[in-house]
Scaffold this motif. Structure first.
Motif, PDB file in Angstrom:
ATOM      1  N   ASP A 278      43.926  28.547  42.929  1.00 35.44           N
ATOM      2  CA  ASP A 278      43.173  29.547  42.165  1.00 35.44           C
ATOM      3  C   ASP A 278      42.766  28.990  40.791  1.00 35.44           C
ATOM      4  OD1 ASP A 278      43.737  31.247  44.255  1.00 35.44           O
ATOM      5  OD2 ASP A 278      45.232  32.437  43.179  1.00 35.44           O
TER       6      ASP A 278
ATOM      7  N   SER B  35      40.898  44.735  37.908  1.00 40.33           N
ATOM      8  CA  SER B  35      40.259  45.668  36.973  1.00 40.33           C
ATOM      9  C   SER B  35      40.533  45.304  35.510  1.00 40.33           C
ATOM     10  CB  SER B  35      40.773  47.092  37.214  1.00 40.33           C
ATOM     11  OG  SER B  35      40.458  47.507  38.516  1.00 40.33           O
TER      12      SER B  35
ATOM     13  N   ALA C 272      47.814  34.149  40.954  1.00 39.46           N
ATOM     14  CA  ALA C 272      47.929  34.430  42.392  1.00 39.46           C
ATOM     15  C   ALA C 272      46.881  35.461  42.762  1.00 39.46           C
ATOM     16  CB  ALA C 272      49.329  34.934  42.740  1.00 39.46           C
TER      17      ALA C 272
ATOM     18  N   VAL D  35      53.553  25.023  44.436  1.00 36.14           N
ATOM     19  CA  VAL D  35      54.271  26.258  44.779  1.00 36.14           C
ATOM     20  C   VAL D  35      54.572  26.349  46.285  1.00 36.14           C
ATOM     21  CG1 VAL D  35      54.094  28.786  44.749  1.00 36.14           C
ATOM     22  CG2 VAL D  35      53.264  27.462  42.789  1.00 36.14           C
TER      23      VAL D  35
ATOM     24  N   VAL E 127      54.050  38.426  45.345  1.00 32.85           N
ATOM     25  CA  VAL E 127      53.997  37.410  44.278  1.00 32.85           C
ATOM     26  C   VAL E 127      53.954  38.067  42.892  1.00 32.85           C
ATOM     27  CG1 VAL E 127      52.881  35.338  43.384  1.00 32.85           C
ATOM     28  CG2 VAL E 127      52.704  35.846  45.830  1.00 32.85           C
TER      29      VAL E 127
ATOM     30  N   VAL F 133      48.411  36.700  36.685  1.00 33.25           N
ATOM     31  CA  VAL F 133      47.141  37.197  37.226  1.00 33.25           C
ATOM     32  C   VAL F 133      47.350  37.479  38.713  1.00 33.25           C
ATOM     33  CG1 VAL F 133      44.651  36.875  37.389  1.00 33.25           C
ATOM     34  CG2 VAL F 133      45.928  35.708  35.581  1.00 33.25           C
TER      35      VAL F 133
ATOM     36  N   VAL G 258      49.446  29.591  42.304  1.00 31.30           N
ATOM     37  CA  VAL G 258      50.021  30.045  43.582  1.00 31.30           C
ATOM     38  C   VAL G 258      48.979  29.973  44.707  1.00 31.30           C
ATOM     39  CG1 VAL G 258      51.233  31.954  44.727  1.00 31.30           C
ATOM     40  CG2 VAL G 258      51.540  31.601  42.280  1.00 31.30           C
TER      41      VAL G 258
ATOM     42  N   MET H  41      46.287  29.459  47.602  1.00 36.24           N
ATOM     43  CA  MET H  41      46.081  28.522  48.712  1.00 36.24           C
ATOM     44  C   MET H  41      44.752  28.914  49.323  1.00 36.24           C
ATOM     45  SD  MET H  41      49.527  27.507  50.654  1.00 36.24           S
ATOM     46  CE  MET H  41      49.738  29.046  51.481  1.00 36.24           C
TER      47      MET H  41
ATOM     48  N   LEU I 122      39.458  39.270  31.136  1.00 37.48           N
ATOM     49  CA  LEU I 122      40.510  38.482  31.776  1.00 37.48           C
ATOM     50  C   LEU I 122      40.678  37.100  31.129  1.00 37.48           C
ATOM     51  CD1 LEU I 122      42.521  38.205  34.140  1.00 37.48           C
ATOM     52  CD2 LEU I 122      40.626  37.347  35.527  1.00 37.48           C
TER      53      LEU I 122
HETATM   54  P1  NAP Z   1      46.792  39.582  47.352  1.00 32.82           P
HETATM   55  O1  NAP Z   1      47.802  40.474  47.929  1.00 32.82           O
HETATM   56  O2  NAP Z   1      45.427  39.505  47.932  1.00 32.82           O
HETATM   57  O3  NAP Z   1      46.671  39.904  45.795  1.00 32.82           O
HETATM   58  C1  NAP Z   1      45.718  39.296  44.999  1.00 32.82           C
HETATM   59  C2  NAP Z   1      45.837  39.854  43.603  1.00 32.82           C
HETATM   60  O4  NAP Z   1      44.872  39.180  42.796  1.00 32.82           O
HETATM   61  C3  NAP Z   1      45.552  41.346  43.514  1.00 32.82           C
HETATM   62  O5  NAP Z   1      46.473  41.961  42.641  1.00 32.82           O
HETATM   63  C4  NAP Z   1      44.128  41.412  42.961  1.00 32.82           C
HETATM   64  O6  NAP Z   1      43.896  42.521  42.120  1.00 32.82           O
HETATM   65  C5  NAP Z   1      44.084  40.159  42.110  1.00 32.82           C
HETATM   66  N1  NAP Z   1      42.721  39.645  41.997  1.00 32.82           N
HETATM   67  C6  NAP Z   1      41.845  39.402  42.985  1.00 32.82           C
HETATM   68  N2  NAP Z   1      40.674  38.975  42.471  1.00 32.82           N
HETATM   69  C7  NAP Z   1      40.811  38.985  41.142  1.00 32.82           C
HETATM   70  C8  NAP Z   1      39.947  38.683  40.079  1.00 32.82           C
HETATM   71  N3  NAP Z   1      38.696  38.252  40.287  1.00 32.82           N
HETATM   72  N4  NAP Z   1      40.413  38.805  38.817  1.00 32.82           N
HETATM   73  C9  NAP Z   1      41.680  39.228  38.589  1.00 32.82           C
HETATM   74  N5  NAP Z   1      42.552  39.543  39.565  1.00 32.82           N
HETATM   75  C10 NAP Z   1      42.115  39.419  40.829  1.00 32.82           C
HETATM   76  O7  NAP Z   1      47.279  38.055  47.336  1.00 32.82           O
HETATM   77  P2  NAP Z   1      48.759  37.390  47.292  1.00 32.82           P
HETATM   78  O8  NAP Z   1      49.427  37.618  48.589  1.00 32.82           O
HETATM   79  O9  NAP Z   1      49.444  37.710  46.027  1.00 32.82           O
HETATM   80  O10 NAP Z   1      48.286  35.860  47.273  1.00 32.82           O
HETATM   81  C11 NAP Z   1      47.460  35.329  46.266  1.00 32.82           C
HETATM   82  C12 NAP Z   1      47.149  33.884  46.573  1.00 32.82           C
HETATM   83  O11 NAP Z   1      48.361  33.162  46.649  1.00 32.82           O
HETATM   84  C13 NAP Z   1      46.465  33.630  47.920  1.00 32.82           C
HETATM   85  O12 NAP Z   1      45.621  32.494  47.786  1.00 32.82           O
HETATM   86  C14 NAP Z   1      47.604  33.293  48.847  1.00 32.82           C
HETATM   87  O13 NAP Z   1      47.196  32.493  49.934  1.00 32.82           O
HETATM   88  C15 NAP Z   1      48.472  32.526  47.912  1.00 32.82           C
HETATM   89  N6  NAP Z   1      49.906  32.530  48.248  1.00 32.82           N
HETATM   90  C16 NAP Z   1      50.508  31.333  48.236  1.00 32.82           C
HETATM   91  C17 NAP Z   1      51.860  31.252  48.471  1.00 32.82           C
HETATM   92  C18 NAP Z   1      52.501  29.918  48.415  1.00 32.82           C
HETATM   93  O14 NAP Z   1      53.623  29.769  48.838  1.00 32.82           O
HETATM   94  N7  NAP Z   1      51.842  28.919  47.849  1.00 32.82           N
HETATM   95  C19 NAP Z   1      52.608  32.390  48.738  1.00 32.82           C
HETATM   96  C20 NAP Z   1      51.954  33.636  48.729  1.00 32.82           C
HETATM   97  C21 NAP Z   1      50.596  33.688  48.471  1.00 32.82           C
HETATM   98  P3  NAP Z   1      43.921  44.058  42.653  1.00 32.82           P
HETATM   99  O15 NAP Z   1      45.377  44.380  42.831  1.00 32.82           O
HETATM  100  O16 NAP Z   1      43.285  44.815  41.559  1.00 32.82           O
HETATM  101  O17 NAP Z   1      43.167  44.049  43.950  1.00 32.82           O
END
Ligand code: NAP
Length: 282
Positions: free
Chosen positions: A241, A190, A207, A261, A169, A163, A228, A230, A194
Motif C-alpha cells: 500500500d 472517510s 492497511a 509483514v 488489522v 490507515v 501491510v 498485499m 489523509l
Molecule cells: P479491509 O478489510 O478491506 O480494510 C481496508 C481499510 O482501509 C478500511 O478500513 C478502509 O476504510 C480503508 N481504506 C480503503 N481505501 C482507503 C483510502 N483510499 N483511504 C483511506 N483508507 C482507506 O482490508 P484488510 O483486511 O485490513 O487488509 C488491508 C490490506 O492488507 C490488503 O491489501 C490485504 O491483502 C493486506 N493484508 C495483508 C496481511 C499480511 O499478512 N501481509 C494480512 C492482512 C491483510 P473504510 O473502513 O472506511 O472502508
C-alpha cells in the motif's frame, strides 16, 4: 535511506522458537495440533492454507486439513467446529477467510472455543485485547509489534497513524500501539486530509489494500513505515500500500513487500498455536 525491516529473517527466528517450544510441550505430553478449515476452492485461500500446513510441518506442529466443498451448510460447518473444540489433539482452530457468501463468518468465528482461536478474531479475544488482558492476538498486528520490538522501535510517546480500520488489522493494531503507549490516529476512507494525517506520524502503519497509495510526500522524514498491503500493481506485480521507492529515502525504517509483514503474520500463527496449547494444558 531507511533500514529495511527484514520480516522474512525474523519470521524464520520465530518459527525456530515455536519449533523448540512445540517439542518441549510434546515432551510433557501436550499436543500442539492445528486444524485448518477451508471451505470452497478459492485459489488464493488454497495457497494460504498450503503455506500454513508447510509452516506447521517445519515447526513440528501436527496440522489437520479440513477442506470442505463450497456448498457446505452453516450447520455442517458449525458441527465440525464443535467437534474440533472437543478434540484434545487440536490446540488451535483456524477457519480460512473469506468464507463463501452463504456462510455467516461472524457466527463461525464466535463458535470457535476462544482458547483455540489462533487467529485471535473471537470477540472474547478481541475483548481481552481491549481490556489489556493476556490472550490470543490477531497475527498481523502481533507480528508488527514484534518487528518494532526487534528493531528497537519503542512506540511510547510517539505519534502513530493507522490507515485502515479492519477488525483483523487496523483496529487491533491501533489497540496494541495504544497499549505500548503511542498516541494513535485511526484513518479510513472517510478521513479528510489523509496526507496531512499521515505526515504527523512517527510510526505509520498502512492497511488499505490500495496499491502504492502512500507516496513519499505523505511521510514525515525519519518516520517508521509499516506496509501491510498485499496488492497487485497495473502489471500484476505484487506490491504494498506504500510506494516503497519514494518512501524508503524519507523513512528511517520500512517494511518491504514481499518480505515484511506477510512472513511475520504466518510466523505469529505458529506462536499462537504454541500459546494456545500451553494455555489449555494449564
Ligand atoms: P479491509 O478489510 O478491506 O480494510 C481496508 C481499510 O482501509 C478500511 O478500513 C478502509 O476504510 C480503508 N481504506 C480503503 N481505501 C482507503 C483510502 N483510499 N483511504 C483511506 N483508507 C482507506 O482490508 P484488510 O483486511 O485490513 O487488509 C488491508 C490490506 O492488507 C490488503 O491489501 C490485504 O491483502 C493486506 N493484508 C495483508 C496481511 C499480511 O499478512 N501481509 C494480512 C492482512 C491483510 P473504510 O473502513 O472506511 O472502508
Amino acid at each position: 535511506m531507511a533500514t529495511i525491516i527484514d520480516g522474512k529473517a525474523l519470521a524464520a527466528k520465530i518459527r525456530r522458537q515455536a519449533k523448540e517450544e512445540a517439542a518441549a510441550l510434546r515432551a510433557q505430553g501436550v499436543e500442539t495440533g492445528l486444524a485448518v478449515v477451508l471451505v470452497g476452492d478459492d485459489p488464493a485461500s488454497q495457497t494460504y492454507v498450503r503455506a500454513k500446513h508447510r509452516d506447521c510441518e517445519e515447526c513440528g506442529i501436527t496440522s489437520f486439513d479440513y477442506t470442505l466443498p463450497a456448498d457446505t451448510s452453516q450447520d455442517e460447518l458449525l458441527a465440525l467446529i464443535a467437534r474440533l473444540n472437543a478434540d484434545t489433539a487440536v490446540a488451535g482452530i483456524l477457519v480460512q477467510m473469506p468464507l463463501p457468501a452463504h456462510l455467516d463468518a461472524e457466527r463461525v468465528i464466535a463458535a470457535i472455543d476462544p482458547a483455540k482461536d489462533v487467529d485471535g478474531f473471537h470477540p472474547m479475544n478481541l475483548g481481552k485485547l481491549v481490556r489489556g488482558l493476556p490472550g490470543l492476538r490477531p497475527c498481523t498486528p502481533a507480528g508488527i509489534m514484534r518487528m518494532l520490538e526487534e528493531y528497537g522501535i519503542d512506540p511510547r510517546g510517539k505519534r502513530a497513524v493507522m490507515v485502515g480500520r479492519s477488525s483483523i488489522v487496523g483496529k487491533p493494531m491501533s489497540l496494541m500501539l495504544l497499549a505500548a503507549d503511542a498516541t494513535i490516529t485511526i484513518a479510513h476512507s472517510s478521513t479528510a486530509e489523509l496526507e496531512e494525517a499521515c505526515r504527523e506520524a512517527d510510526i505509520l502503519v498502512v492497511a488499505t489494500g490500495r496499491a502504492r497509495m502512500v507516496r513519499g510526500s505523505w511521510v514525515k522524514p525519519g518516520a517508521v513505515v509499516i506496509d501491510v498491503g498485499m496488492d497487485r500493481d497495473e502489471n500484476g506485480k505484487l506490491c504494498g500500500d506504500v510506494a516503497f521507492d519514494e518512501v524508503a529515502p524519507v523513512a528511517s525504517a520500512i517494511t518491504p513487500v514481499p518480505g515484511g509483514v506477510g512472513p511475520m503474520t504466518r510466523a505469529m500463527l505458529m506462536e499462537n498455536v504454541v500459546f494456545a496449547a500451553r494455555s489449555q494444558a494449564r
